[in-house]
Design a protein around this motif. Sequence first.
Motif, mmCIF file in Angstrom:
data_model
loop_
_atom_site.group_PDB
_atom_site.id
_atom_site.type_symbol
_atom_site.label_atom_id
_atom_site.label_comp_id
_atom_site.label_asym_id
_atom_site.label_seq_id
_atom_site.Cartn_x
_atom_site.Cartn_y
_atom_site.Cartn_z
ATOM 1 N N LEU A 40 0.779 -1.278 -0.097
ATOM 2 C CA LEU A 40 0.109 -0.098 0.137
ATOM 3 C C LEU A 40 0.879 1.182 0.004
ATOM 4 O O LEU A 40 0.309 2.243 -0.305
ATOM 5 N N ARG A 41 2.164 1.216 0.565
ATOM 6 C CA ARG A 41 2.828 2.134 0.641
ATOM 7 C C ARG A 41 3.981 2.413 -0.681
ATOM 8 O O ARG A 41 4.725 3.539 -0.711
ATOM 9 N N ARG A 42 3.863 1.356 -1.385
ATOM 10 C CA ARG A 42 4.997 1.292 -2.543
ATOM 11 C C ARG A 42 4.293 2.201 -3.923
ATOM 12 O O ARG A 42 3.096 2.113 -3.794
ATOM 13 N N TYR A 43 5.054 2.435 -4.637
ATOM 14 C CA TYR A 43 4.751 2.913 -6.088
ATOM 15 C C TYR A 43 4.720 1.819 -6.904
ATOM 16 O O TYR A 43 5.257 1.018 -6.879
ATOM 17 N N PRO A 44 3.823 2.040 -8.184
ATOM 18 C CA PRO A 44 3.609 0.949 -8.946
ATOM 19 C C PRO A 44 4.909 0.633 -9.606
ATOM 20 O O PRO A 44 5.336 -0.646 -10.010
ATOM 21 N N GLY A 45 6.025 1.626 -9.726
ATOM 22 C CA GLY A 45 7.321 1.213 -10.445
ATOM 23 C C GLY A 45 8.254 0.193 -9.656
ATOM 24 O O GLY A 45 9.230 -0.163 -9.898
ATOM 25 N N GLN A 46 7.702 0.094 -8.178
ATOM 26 C CA GLN A 46 8.486 -0.654 -7.188
ATOM 27 C C GLN A 46 8.061 -2.160 -7.167
ATOM 28 O O GLN A 46 8.563 -2.868 -6.335
ATOM 29 N N VAL A 47 7.141 -2.401 -8.072
ATOM 30 C CA VAL A 47 6.494 -4.031 -7.950
ATOM 31 C C VAL A 47 6.609 -4.430 -9.382
ATOM 32 O O VAL A 47 6.620 -3.794 -10.398
ATOM 33 N N SER A 48 6.773 -5.734 -9.553
ATOM 34 C CA SER A 48 6.695 -6.465 -10.723
ATOM 35 C C SER A 48 5.323 -6.304 -11.582
ATOM 36 O O SER A 48 4.310 -5.912 -10.864
ATOM 37 N N GLY A 49 5.297 -6.820 -12.719
ATOM 38 C CA GLY A 49 4.085 -6.606 -13.674
ATOM 39 C C GLY A 49 2.908 -7.550 -13.236
ATOM 40 O O GLY A 49 2.002 -7.226 -13.184
ATOM 41 N N GLY A 50 3.539 -8.885 -12.614
ATOM 42 C CA GLY A 50 2.663 -9.774 -12.101
ATOM 43 C C GLY A 50 1.919 -9.122 -10.819
ATOM 44 O O GLY A 50 0.665 -9.478 -10.713
ATOM 45 N N MET A 51 2.624 -8.752 -10.162
ATOM 46 C CA MET A 51 2.068 -8.054 -8.658
ATOM 47 C C MET A 51 1.240 -6.793 -8.989
ATOM 48 O O MET A 51 0.183 -6.753 -8.462
ATOM 49 N N LEU A 52 1.677 -6.071 -10.032
ATOM 50 C CA LEU A 52 0.588 -4.988 -10.351
ATOM 51 C C LEU A 52 -0.487 -5.440 -11.014
ATOM 52 O O LEU A 52 -1.556 -4.775 -10.717
ATOM 53 N N GLN A 53 -0.627 -6.553 -11.769
ATOM 54 C CA GLN A 53 -1.736 -6.740 -12.102
ATOM 55 C C GLN A 53 -2.830 -7.331 -11.298
ATOM 56 O O GLN A 53 -3.788 -7.252 -11.313
ATOM 57 N N ARG A 54 -2.013 -8.087 -10.165
ATOM 58 C CA ARG A 54 -3.162 -8.346 -9.035
ATOM 59 C C ARG A 54 -3.662 -7.127 -8.225
ATOM 60 O O ARG A 54 -4.675 -7.247 -7.975
ATOM 61 N N VAL A 55 -2.570 -6.110 -8.285
ATOM 62 C CA VAL A 55 -3.271 -4.836 -7.465
ATOM 63 C C VAL A 55 -4.318 -4.328 -8.404
ATOM 64 O O VAL A 55 -5.444 -3.675 -7.826
ATOM 65 N N VAL A 56 -4.085 -4.377 -9.652
ATOM 66 C CA VAL A 56 -5.354 -3.750 -10.733
ATOM 67 C C VAL A 56 -6.680 -4.770 -10.373
ATOM 68 O O VAL A 56 -7.770 -4.186 -10.412
ATOM 69 N N ILE A 57 -6.285 -5.847 -10.367
ATOM 70 C CA ILE A 57 -7.760 -6.900 -10.010
ATOM 71 C C ILE A 57 -8.233 -6.367 -8.751
ATOM 72 O O ILE A 57 -9.414 -6.317 -8.734
ATOM 73 N N ALA A 58 -7.502 -6.204 -7.593
ATOM 74 C CA ALA A 58 -8.090 -5.788 -6.140
ATOM 75 C C ALA A 58 -8.854 -4.480 -6.418
ATOM 76 O O ALA A 58 -9.885 -4.350 -5.902
ATOM 77 N N ALA A 59 -8.029 -3.540 -7.463
ATOM 78 C CA ALA A 59 -8.921 -2.175 -7.399
ATOM 79 C C ALA A 59 -10.189 -2.418 -8.285
ATOM 80 O O ALA A 59 -11.041 -1.669 -7.708
ATOM 81 N N ALA A 60 -10.170 -3.340 -9.032
ATOM 82 C CA ALA A 60 -11.649 -3.450 -9.737
ATOM 83 C C ALA A 60 -12.625 -4.195 -8.772
ATOM 84 O O ALA A 60 -13.897 -4.070 -8.936
ATOM 85 N N LEU A 61 -12.080 -4.926 -7.885
ATOM 86 C CA LEU A 61 -13.147 -5.280 -6.811
ATOM 87 C C LEU A 61 -13.403 -4.634 -5.653
ATOM 88 O O LEU A 61 -14.172 -5.029 -4.653
ATOM 89 N N MET A 62 -12.883 -3.187 -5.434
ATOM 90 C CA MET A 62 -12.867 -2.318 -4.446
ATOM 91 C C MET A 62 -14.587 -2.130 -4.313
ATOM 92 O O MET A 62 -14.894 -2.153 -2.874
ATOM 93 N N GLY A 63 -15.349 -1.881 -5.359
ATOM 94 C CA GLY A 63 -16.786 -1.500 -4.990
ATOM 95 C C GLY A 63 -17.463 -2.582 -4.828
ATOM 96 O O GLY A 63 -18.856 -2.564 -5.096
ATOM 97 N N ASP A 64 -17.084 -3.915 -4.858
ATOM 98 C CA ASP A 64 -17.850 -4.974 -4.740
ATOM 99 C C ASP A 64 -18.819 -5.100 -6.024
ATOM 100 O O ASP A 64 -20.080 -5.549 -5.937
ATOM 101 N N PRO A 65 -18.167 -5.195 -7.169
ATOM 102 C CA PRO A 65 -19.031 -5.331 -8.559
ATOM 103 C C PRO A 65 -19.784 -6.579 -8.649
ATOM 104 O O PRO A 65 -19.052 -7.620 -8.196
ATOM 105 N N ALA A 66 -20.849 -6.657 -9.253
ATOM 106 C CA ALA A 66 -21.207 -7.994 -9.592
ATOM 107 C C ALA A 66 -20.849 -8.578 -10.890
ATOM 108 O O ALA A 66 -20.970 -9.682 -11.353
ATOM 109 N N LEU A 67 -20.160 -7.599 -11.646
ATOM 110 C CA LEU A 67 -19.442 -7.952 -13.077
ATOM 111 C C LEU A 67 -17.823 -7.473 -13.061
ATOM 112 O O LEU A 67 -17.777 -6.178 -12.632
ATOM 113 N N LEU A 68 -17.124 -8.490 -13.449
ATOM 114 C CA LEU A 68 -15.735 -7.972 -13.716
ATOM 115 C C LEU A 68 -15.482 -8.532 -15.137
ATOM 116 O O LEU A 68 -15.765 -9.460 -15.536
ATOM 117 N N LEU A 69 -14.980 -7.265 -15.628
ATOM 118 C CA LEU A 69 -14.637 -7.241 -17.175
ATOM 119 C C LEU A 69 -13.147 -7.360 -17.535
ATOM 120 O O LEU A 69 -12.542 -6.605 -16.946
#
Length: 329
Positions: A145-174
């Motif tokens: 949470l305290r790191r910047y995007p450039g400090q993590v790998s691409g695979g980790m960042l994709q996981r972060v983006v997936i987490a971000a998509a779930l923040m609002g508890d959507p019924a649909l993930l694209l």
Amino acid sequence: MNAAHPLDIHGLRITLPGTARPVLDGVDLTVAAGETVALVGESGSGKSLTSRSALRLLPPGAAVEGAVRVGGRDVLTLDSAGLRAVRGTAAAMVFQDPRAAVNPLRRIGDFLTEGVTLTGAMTRREADARAAELLAAVGLDTALLRRYPGQVSGGMLQRVVIAAALMGDPALLLADEPTTALDVTNQAEVIALLAGLRARFGTGLLFVTHDLDLAAAISDRVYVMYAGRIAETGPAEALFARPRHPYTAALLASTPRMDSPAGRLAAIEGQPPDLREPLRGCAFAPRCPFATEICDQRAPEASAAAGRPEHRAACHHSDRLEGSTIDVR
């Protein structure tokens, strides 16, 4: 519309300036709660545009017909406030390139919490707790949470983006080809992660990909798209075992296999139709070894397989071609 469907697209037709035919031409597609639906096809077939229509992320000047209902609301008719309410809460998207989806100058914690706090959906404390919960759900340490995007790998960042998509508890993930920018190991991890999250949160998942093996592994149902039209749709197992459209069969025949004989890889001859040229008949007819005169004259309507109403193909010869092996060399 079935209330159980987080996504229901009906008769979607999108035309762009300078084109002689619709980029999407009468697309029908549904995703049920807790279901994974794969949308497959060649580059330029309209897969990404179909998925982005669920958030009304359309190109400038697009002329749109039909309905795109997310959680029962037609996003094509919503005002800006209604559209903001849908984005992130009813539906959210995971894009191909995670680094293009984040601000490199903002910390990952800010990226995760900003949307829900600015809209008032959560307090800062609630957002921080949710972000920590979701980072754990995608297998990451909350220290990120305290790191910047450039400090993590691409695979980790994709996981972060997936987490971000779930923040609002959507019924649909694209998920628009979310593994394309990752190496093979990270691809497998992200796919397993998406499957686990779908089961855990009951989220409907529309997974856009050009990888048929991947679609077979992850999806409950599959839509095969060609030139802006749905060529075939059905349960994943039945569609890949007994394709009813020559394009689906050709895609399967051209997929590299470990046990394939040595030599040149198979390919589908010809090119997809030019958007600057109108279509009268079947879009795949110029490349199809089974095309007849009717294929050039009239676009086929989708028809169901005998005894399997959920397995449909838009081909004049689908009953005769079911299960055929097409030589695309």
